[in-house]
Scaffold this active site. Structure first.
Site, short mmCIF file in Angstrom:
data_model
loop_
_atom_site.label_atom_id
_atom_site.label_comp_id
_atom_site.label_asym_id
_atom_site.label_seq_id
_atom_site.Cartn_x
_atom_site.Cartn_y
_atom_site.Cartn_z
CG ASP A 47 30.07 27.62 35.03
OD1 ASP A 47 29.76 28.81 35.23
OD2 ASP A 47 31.25 27.25 34.90
CG ASP A 48 29.27 31.23 32.48
OD1 ASP A 48 29.98 31.22 31.47
OD2 ASP A 48 29.74 31.31 33.63
CB CYS A 68 34.35 35.18 19.15
SG CYS A 68 33.83 36.90 19.04
CE1 TYR A 111 32.92 34.25 32.44
CE2 TYR A 111 33.68 35.50 30.54
CZ TYR A 111 33.93 34.93 31.77
OH TYR A 111 35.16 35.04 32.34
CG ASN A 140 34.71 46.27 23.93
OD1 ASN A 140 33.57 46.23 24.36
ND2 ASN A 140 35.42 45.18 23.75
N GLY A 141 36.27 45.62 20.98
CA GLY A 141 35.79 44.89 19.80
C GLY A 141 36.96 44.39 18.99
CB CYS A 153 38.58 46.19 25.85
SG CYS A 153 39.96 45.37 25.10
CB CYS A 174 28.26 40.02 21.72
SG CYS A 174 29.05 38.64 22.55
N GLY A 230 38.50 43.39 31.34
CA GLY A 230 39.90 43.30 30.93
C GLY A 230 40.83 43.60 32.08
P1 AMP Z 1 36.16 25.70 31.00
O1 AMP Z 1 35.34 24.84 31.89
O2 AMP Z 1 37.62 25.51 31.16
O3 AMP Z 1 35.72 25.62 29.59
O4 AMP Z 1 35.94 27.19 31.48
C1 AMP Z 1 34.74 27.80 31.21
C2 AMP Z 1 34.53 28.92 32.19
O5 AMP Z 1 35.27 30.05 31.79
C3 AMP Z 1 33.07 29.30 32.21
O6 AMP Z 1 32.51 28.81 33.36
C4 AMP Z 1 33.07 30.79 32.22
O7 AMP Z 1 32.77 31.27 33.50
C5 AMP Z 1 34.46 31.18 31.85
N1 AMP Z 1 34.47 31.83 30.54
C6 AMP Z 1 33.52 31.83 29.62
N2 AMP Z 1 33.87 32.61 28.58
C7 AMP Z 1 35.05 33.11 28.86
C8 AMP Z 1 35.92 34.00 28.20
N3 AMP Z 1 35.62 34.58 27.07
N4 AMP Z 1 37.05 34.26 28.80
C9 AMP Z 1 37.34 33.71 29.94
N5 AMP Z 1 36.58 32.88 30.63
C10 AMP Z 1 35.44 32.59 30.11
FE1 SF4 Z 2 29.59 37.21 20.89
FE2 SF4 Z 2 31.61 36.57 19.35
FE3 SF4 Z 2 29.89 34.72 20.08
FE4 SF4 Z 2 29.14 36.61 18.34
S1 SF4 Z 2 30.69 35.04 18.01
S2 SF4 Z 2 27.98 35.87 20.13
S3 SF4 Z 2 30.28 38.36 19.12
S4 SF4 Z 2 31.26 35.83 21.45
#
Ligand code: AMP
Ligand code: SF4
Length: 490
Positions: A352-353, A389, A249, A106-107, A5, A243, A32
């Site tokens: 990718d991240d 998480c 991301y 948020n949290g 959020c 976090c 969000g």
């Molecule tokens: P996937 O390849 O299906 O695991 O999707 C991963 C992608 O979702 C990553 O490239 C991120 O850009 C994105 N992503 C990472 N964390 C989240 C999250 N908390 N909610 C939604 N998308 C996320």
């Molecule tokens: Fe962030 Fe949750 Fe991962 Fe901790 S567990 S780094 S709060 S996403």
């Protein structure tokens, strides 16, 4: 894994507070997309407007016109607790003997159930199913006892376990609070020399032209009212646990958290990844949008050319806001289209991240191959996400996390259909970010939770007991095949 959020707050008697809150939320939309709301106060009463949808869909001129006042809070929500209904949208408003209180949170609290049961036993009833409502009602009840919302908040904060960066609104004040671990970001700004602004991220201050003053400190309570700005250190910080996923991301790249520009942090992750996970390829391409900075860093350090290979339709919300699996798969195509000329006949290094479930990655890799790429090498700027998480990012159950389901990187590589797969190591991540480990929460990568998770809460998400990695370990336990950070088929 889903998103969380965005919160906002402004005390500005000479400002158009509802419009500024609207713009603030607009800048925080990435945090969000499920519902949005604004609560505004004029010294005598609080008026609330909230709806399901994007900020720009929820509000129009007429609605903003009706929300006139001197102070306001706002919220953009993606549910991490509670279901997707309007009752769970925020801000939420409750009454106490001295008037009204609104919350934007948020949290995620980890002791919600226990708190809620205790309150229900004392006759409290709840309309929604979120932790934020529990927080709000606790504050209202405490305020009945203490006589002020500020004192009530100070009394409630020690009872809230988990992550909270929240803004509260009364008829005459905006109050911001942050949990003692500082899990979620929260910053304070100043507008036109006199209005006080609170926001999840600095990008919201930038948009409305506010100057960044400082971050809210872990455990701090900050009040903005007619007497100005005052702060109380309600709780001492056992250890900061910001976090790390905000850097990887969640946050917008143009935000600064803890004095580190998120874009720079991501680029640093990409550079480190290139050092630790080199690969021969013709071009480095990002997965837009969140993979961009890491891909730039990777290309810079590796010396490989950087190029665009996937074009994103800017007007599609992120795929994860469609919780249905069938729609999620379709979502990849709706969102991304390959640039055939850039991909055909080439060895692609795709950066990718993160990988969560692996579904999107599989779809994208298939798309790149269909466009004629000869090889697809995947490099991920985060380590494998193996643990859920509990602090406000919905990582789903362990059974849905591909890195928890698979026992090696090789197995994940096969599942997503890449020619090679290289993740960042935890050490590499810390080096790339240039932020000390002691300041961060890394729990979704390490299984070491800085705020202890009650057993019942833990069990609800750990429906995967058989894993190659045991909780608390960064590497596979002895006896299981040790996946090397990079694996290519033998
Ligand atoms: P996937 O390849 O299906 O695991 O999707 C991963 C992608 O979702 C990553 O490239 C991120 O850009 C994105 N992503 C990472 N964390 C989240 C999250 N908390 N909610 C939604 N998308 C996320
Ligand atoms: Fe962030 Fe949750 Fe991962 Fe901790 S567990 S780094 S709060 S996403």
């Amino acid at each position: 894994m889903r998103e969380e959020c965005g919160v906002f707050g402004i005390y500005g008697p000479d400002e158009d507070v509802s419009r500024l809150t609207y713009f603030g939320l607009f800048a925080l939309q990435h945090r969000g997309q499920e519902s949005a709301g604004i609560a505004v106060a004029d010294g005598r009463d609080i008026t609330l407007y909230r709806e399901m949808g994007l900020v720009s869909q929820v509000f129009d001129e007429a609605t903003l016109e009706r929300l006139s006042g001197d102070l306001a809070i706002g919220h953009a929500r993606y549910s991490t607790t509670g279901s997707t209904t309007l009752a769970n949208a925020q801000p939420m408003v409750a009454e106490w003997r001295g008037g009204k209180i609104a919350i934007s949170h948020n949290g995620n609290l980890i002791n919600t159930l226990a708190l809620r049961r205790e309150m229900e036993a004392q006759g409290e009833t709840f309309e929604a199913s979120s932790d934020s409502e529990v927080m709000l009602r606790m504050v209202a009840r405490e305020a009945d006892r203490t006589g002020t919302v500020e004192e009530a908040l100070a009394a409630c904060m020690p009872q809230w376990h988990g992550a909270y960066s929240a803004t509260f609104l009364t008829e005459k004040s905006v109050i911001a609070v942050r949990d003692p671990y500082g899990v979620r970001p929260l910053c304070v700004g100043r507008l036109n020399g006199q209005a006080t602004v609170f926001a999840s991220e600095t990008c919201a201050l930038n948009l409305i032209g506010a100057e960044f003053l400082r971050e809210a400190q872990p455990g701090e309570l900050i009040v903005a009212d007619e007497d100005g700005l005052r702060s109380r250190a309600v709780l001492t910080t056992p250890r900061q646990a910001l976090c790390v996923f905000e850097y990887i991301y969640l946050a917008r790249p143009d935000s600064k958290i803890s004095d580190r520009l998120v874009h720079e942090a991501r680029r640093g992750l990409g550079r480190q990844l290139a050092d630790d996970q080199p690969v021969d390829g013709d071009v480095v391409i990002p997965v837009p949008d969140t993979g961009w900075p890491a891909a730039i860093g990777y290309a810079e350090r590796s010396g490989l050319p950087f190029g665009e290979g996937l074009i994103r339709n800017r007007y599609v919300p992120r795929t994860f806001i469609q919780p249905d699996q069938r729609l999620r798969e379709l979502g990849v195509k709706i969102k991304l289209n390959p640039l055939r000329d850039a991909l055909a006949g080439r060895r692609i290094v795709m950066v990718d991240d993160s990988i969560v479930r692996g579904t999107t990655k599989r779809g994208i890799i298939g798309m790149i191959r269909d466009a004629g790429a000869t090889e697809v090498h995947v490099r991920i700027s985060a380590p494998p996400i193996r643990w859920p998480c509990y602090y406000g990012v919905d990582t789903s159950n362990r059974s849905e996390l591909i890195a928890a389901r698979c026992s090696s990187v090789e197995e994940i590589r096969r599942a997503i259909g890449a020619d090679s797969l290289g993740y960042q190591s935890i050490q590499g991540m810390l080096k790339g970010l240039q932020i000390p480990r002691r300041k961060l929460c890394l729990a979704c990568f390490t299984g070491r939770y800085p705020i202890a998770i009650p057993k019942d809460v833990r069990l609800s998400k750990l429906d995967l007991e058989e894993s190659a990695w045991r909780e608390g370990e960064e590497e596979p336990r002895a006896g299981t095949p040790a996946p090397s950070p990079t694996e290519t088929p033998g």
